[in-house]
Design an enzyme around this catalytic site. Structure first.
Site, mmCIF file in Angstrom:
data_model
loop_
_atom_site.group_PDB
_atom_site.id
_atom_site.type_symbol
_atom_site.label_atom_id
_atom_site.label_comp_id
_atom_site.label_asym_id
_atom_site.label_seq_id
_atom_site.Cartn_x
_atom_site.Cartn_y
_atom_site.Cartn_z
ATOM 1 C CG ASN A 126 -6.250 -3.497 -5.154
ATOM 2 O OD1 ASN A 126 -6.766 -4.532 -5.026
ATOM 3 N ND2 ASN A 126 -5.128 -3.300 -4.836
ATOM 4 C CB ILE A 133 -12.287 7.257 -2.433
ATOM 5 C CG1 ILE A 133 -11.093 6.058 -3.137
ATOM 6 C CG2 ILE A 133 -13.362 6.822 -3.088
ATOM 7 C CD1 ILE A 133 -11.524 4.553 -2.710
ATOM 8 C CE1 TYR A 157 -9.372 -1.174 5.270
ATOM 9 C CE2 TYR A 157 -8.987 -3.149 3.802
ATOM 10 C CZ TYR A 157 -9.508 -1.523 4.069
ATOM 11 O OH TYR A 157 -10.142 -1.075 3.084
ATOM 12 C CB THR A 199 -4.700 8.589 6.028
ATOM 13 O OG1 THR A 199 -6.143 8.517 5.627
ATOM 14 C CG2 THR A 199 -4.348 7.541 7.200
HETATM 15 N N1 NAD Z 1 -8.051 3.061 -2.054
HETATM 16 C C1 NAD Z 1 -8.434 1.768 -2.080
HETATM 17 O O1 NAD Z 1 -8.180 1.022 -3.098
HETATM 18 C C2 NAD Z 1 -9.691 1.006 -1.344
HETATM 19 C C3 NAD Z 1 -9.901 -0.311 -1.459
HETATM 20 C C4 NAD Z 1 -10.774 -0.863 -0.438
HETATM 21 C C5 NAD Z 1 -11.500 0.021 0.472
HETATM 22 N N2 NAD Z 1 -11.120 1.304 0.377
HETATM 23 C C6 NAD Z 1 -11.773 2.010 1.451
HETATM 24 O O2 NAD Z 1 -12.477 3.427 0.946
HETATM 25 C C7 NAD Z 1 -12.292 4.594 1.810
HETATM 26 C C8 NAD Z 1 -11.468 5.350 1.370
HETATM 27 O O3 NAD Z 1 -10.094 5.131 1.032
HETATM 28 P P1 NAD Z 1 -9.014 6.198 0.577
HETATM 29 O O4 NAD Z 1 -8.071 5.215 -0.220
HETATM 30 O O5 NAD Z 1 -9.583 7.260 -0.352
HETATM 31 O O6 NAD Z 1 -8.026 6.357 1.855
HETATM 32 P P2 NAD Z 1 -7.639 7.694 2.532
HETATM 33 O O7 NAD Z 1 -6.591 7.414 3.691
HETATM 34 O O8 NAD Z 1 -7.100 8.541 1.080
HETATM 35 O O9 NAD Z 1 -8.985 8.543 2.901
HETATM 36 C C9 NAD Z 1 -9.361 8.018 4.207
HETATM 37 C C10 NAD Z 1 -9.851 9.378 4.950
HETATM 38 O O10 NAD Z 1 -10.453 9.308 6.159
HETATM 39 C C11 NAD Z 1 -10.046 10.205 7.088
HETATM 40 N N3 NAD Z 1 -10.106 9.664 8.330
HETATM 41 C C12 NAD Z 1 -9.347 8.596 8.852
HETATM 42 N N4 NAD Z 1 -9.891 8.246 10.017
HETATM 43 C C13 NAD Z 1 -10.887 9.287 10.321
HETATM 44 C C14 NAD Z 1 -11.327 9.438 11.714
HETATM 45 N N5 NAD Z 1 -11.423 8.680 12.728
HETATM 46 N N6 NAD Z 1 -12.434 10.686 11.448
HETATM 47 C C15 NAD Z 1 -12.402 11.408 10.616
HETATM 48 N N7 NAD Z 1 -11.824 10.990 9.393
HETATM 49 C C16 NAD Z 1 -11.075 10.040 9.325
HETATM 50 C C17 NAD Z 1 -8.656 10.444 6.630
HETATM 51 O O11 NAD Z 1 -8.047 11.506 7.053
HETATM 52 C C18 NAD Z 1 -8.858 10.343 5.134
HETATM 53 O O12 NAD Z 1 -8.778 11.808 4.590
HETATM 54 C C19 NAD Z 1 -11.665 3.801 3.034
HETATM 55 O O13 NAD Z 1 -12.953 3.206 3.918
HETATM 56 C C20 NAD Z 1 -11.035 2.346 2.729
HETATM 57 O O14 NAD Z 1 -10.963 1.411 3.676
HETATM 58 C C21 NAD Z 1 -10.316 1.918 -0.250
#
Ligand code: NAD
Length: 324
Positions: A184, A23, A155, A46
């Site tokens: 999602n 995202i 989570y 990640t």
């Molecule tokens: N993808 C979805 O459907 C979804 C749904 C609900 C909520 N979310 C939330 O949206 C956000 C982004 O999700 P995403 O799908 O892009 O996930 P993703 O894993 O692709 O992105 C998360 C990013 O955060 C970075 N990260 C993790 N821990 C870290 C830390 N301690 N310090 C610095 N960077 C760190 C990772 O390296 C990664 O680049 C998250 O907060 C997730 O919980 C996503």
């Protein structure tokens, strides 16, 4: 694009945490295309460097390889920033069941650090990723803000605590906060390759390789699958929404509902494959159905998503065909 008419003052400065993730990197790309300065803070745990490599030559782009668990890093990287779009977190429900303490550190303490640093650096607005998982065991549909049940996983607890802090920082410290309850999300650059990957990239990548995906449970569970460009629109609008929108969380979805079986057969048809899925066990910590009422985001953020599931899935498949 659904966000091309959104205008920030020229020279606006953004920090996107988690900007090397799915995202985050899409938000970064949109902001750079609009001509703004974007700093990414990401520890690449990640996320992937490939997601942001294409931005490195842009003079408006800065990448800091750092961890939100380190308050000093958060303080430094919030300097001279107007808008923080906080996406960094660990996102998998099953992994949080294995490692609740790690989720506490990253998702709760890391987010608290980012709120403290944003407050201290007088950031104009702090928009942060929450999740539909905060609805927990509440079985009512559609999901509506104010009607949350009990969290079903570590989570979900972390996202609920983020929202509680978001409200308190808004009310006590004048940090304008807005929580985005994503449902999602799917689209380009979502990682298909991890055991914990989301279903859409995983199913597409397996079908492209002529392999059978596993559907957890009977496949009749449903989700409000939300295309990434709708999520970008929501984030940008949240930065500019009037102050009365702050201190709240919003469902960010399309407002539809598709079962995993429907998803699977749509992908099969669009990819022209005749491969049967494998049915596995139900996943612990998962809700059965999810479908958002998005009227609050429409009212307060003027969020008006234009990509439905079918539009988004076609664009997503095109991207994976070229990038896998
Ligand atoms: N993808 C979805 O459907 C979804 C749904 C609900 C909520 N979310 C939330 O949206 C956000 C982004 O999700 P995403 O799908 O892009 O996930 P993703 O894993 O692709 O992105 C998360 C990013 O955060 C970075 N990260 C993790 N821990 C870290 C830390 N301690 N310090 C610095 N960077 C760190 C990772 O390296 C990664 O680049 C998250 O907060 C997730 O919980 C996503």
């Amino acid at each position: 694009m659904s966000y091309e008419n959104i205008k920030f003052p020229s020279g606006s400065r953004f920090l996107v945490t988690g900007g090397a993730g799915f995202i985050g990197s899409n938000i970064v790309e949109a902001l750079l295309n609009m001509g703004h300065f974007v700093r990414v803070l990401d520890n690449l745990s990640t996320g992937k460097i490939e997601n942001i490599e294409g931005f490195m030559s842009n003079e408006n782009f800065e990448f800091i390889n750092g961890d939100i668990r380190d308050i000093e890093i958060c303080q430094n990287e919030c300097k001279d920033i107007e808008y923080v779009l906080h996406q960094a977190a660990w996102g998998s429900v099953p992994k949080s069941i294995e490692l609740p303490d790690l989720y506490e550190d990253i998702n709760i303490k890391g987010t608290l650090n980012m709120m403290i640093a944003s407050r201290d650096n007088k950031v104009k607005r702090f928009v942060y990723a929450s999740s539909s998982s905060v609805y927990g065991d509440d079985a009512n549909l559609p999901k509506k803000e104010g009607k949350e049940g009990n969290p079903l996983s570590p989570y979900a607890i972390t996202k609920k605590v983020n929202e509680l802090y978001g409200k308190v920082f808004n009310d006590l410290y004048n940090l304008e906060t807005i929580g985005m309850r994503y449902f999602n999300v799917f689209g380009r650059r979502q990682n298909p390759n991890s055991y914990y990957s989301a279903v859409i990239p995983k199913f597409i990548s397996l079908l492209l390789k002529d392999q059978s995906p596993t559907i957890n449970g009977d496949g009749e569970q449903s989700r409000d699958f939300t295309y990434i460009d709708n999520v970008i629109e929501a984030n940008l609008k949240a930065c500019l929404a009037p102050k009365k929108a702050c201190g709240k969380s919003y469902n960010i979805a399309y407002g539809g509902r598709v079962t995993l079986n429907q998803l699977y057969y749509t992908l099969q048809k669009l990819l022209d494959k005749d491969i049967n899925p494998i049915y596995g066990c139900d996943r612990k910590g998962d809700i059965r159905h999810s479908n958002a009422d998005i009227s609050r985001a429409k009212e307060f953020l003027e969020y008006n998503p234009v990509y439905n599931f079918e539009d988004g899935i076609i664009k997503t498949i095109d991207w994976y065909k070229e990038n896998i």
